[in-house]
Design a protein around this motif. Structure first.
Motif: not given
Length: 238
Positions: A138-142, A152-157, A195-197
């Motif tokens: 997950m290269p980007l977690i806000l 928090t919100a994140g996206f990855g592979v 996709l994560s929340l």
């Protein structure tokens, strides 16, 4: 399927060792103290220094399922007699700043689905269990700093290697049989996106995750429609 069984125990043992040992290697708040010119001890690394690195063991409860068309269907965990999965592993979080981070995770995960065809008098139940060694990036977690609602919100592979699988049919709650030919057609690798929340207001952070495979884990052949992995997970950082 013997090629999966031969490495299954070793992989699981490695995951358990990582989970047990990872808290001892946590260096997110590491600091080195030394005396300054006045004799006062001063931390050489400030608590706000970035990047930060932290190992985090985690455990997830999964509601897995299949999509037969590649659409973004979400598994329903409230169906009668659902099939639940499990994921356990360790992650390395890299904090870019107070509001941004990245995470790399290595885990064991059990996916699959329980599907029912027909009516009560003519019922066929297909149960598939897929065991993977999985790597998530997950290269980007806000992490917006909202005090009243710390989310928090994140996206990855992700990429998964199939360790073991089982596939069986149950006819009218009675006879059970397996389909060896169908089992041999499952692909040994699975790739997809995540996709994560999350919510950070609890002592142990919680995340709700959704995973979707890019390509079918079982290609279409004959009357068999393709199968894509879909996962809804409750992710708990320990």
């Amino acid at each position: 399927m013997r090629r999966f069984l031969s490495i299954d125990r070793r992989v699981l043992s490695g995951f358990l060792l990582l989970i047990v040992c990872s808290p001892h290697f946590c260096f997110a708040n590491a600091s080195v103290a030394f005396p300054d010119s006045s004799g006062t001890r001063v931390d050489s690394i400030a608590s706000s220094a970035f990047p930060r690195f932290r190992f985090q063991p985690f455990l997830s409860i999964l509601a897995p399922g299949f999509s037969h068309s590649g659409r973004l269907s979400v598994p329903n965990p409230f169906l009668n007699n659902p099939l639940f999965g499990l994921q356990a592993g360790v992650g390395l979080e890299i904090g870019y700043s107070r509001r941004m981070a990245a995470r790399l995770e290595l885990s064991y995960v059990r996916k699959g689905a329980r599907e029912v065809f027909g009516q009560r008098t003519d019922r066929l139940e297909a149960t598939t269990k897929l065991h993977y060694a999985q790597l998530n990036l997950m290269p980007l977690i806000l992490k917006p700093e909202w005090k009243r609602f710390p989310v928090t919100a994140g996206f990855g592979v992700y990429g998964g290697c199939l360790l073991k699988m089982s596939h069986r049919y149950t006819v009218n709650h009675g006879a059970v049989f397996s389909n060896v030919l169908l089992s041999d057609n499952f692909r040994s690798m699975d790739f997809g996106w995540t996709l994560s929340l999350g919510y950070q207001g609890f002592r142990l952070p919680l995340e709700l995750r959704f995973e979707a495979g890019f390509r079918p884990i079982l290609p279409s052949h004959g009357l068999q429609t393709p199968l894509y992995n879909r996962v809804l997970a409750l992710h708990l950082t320990i």
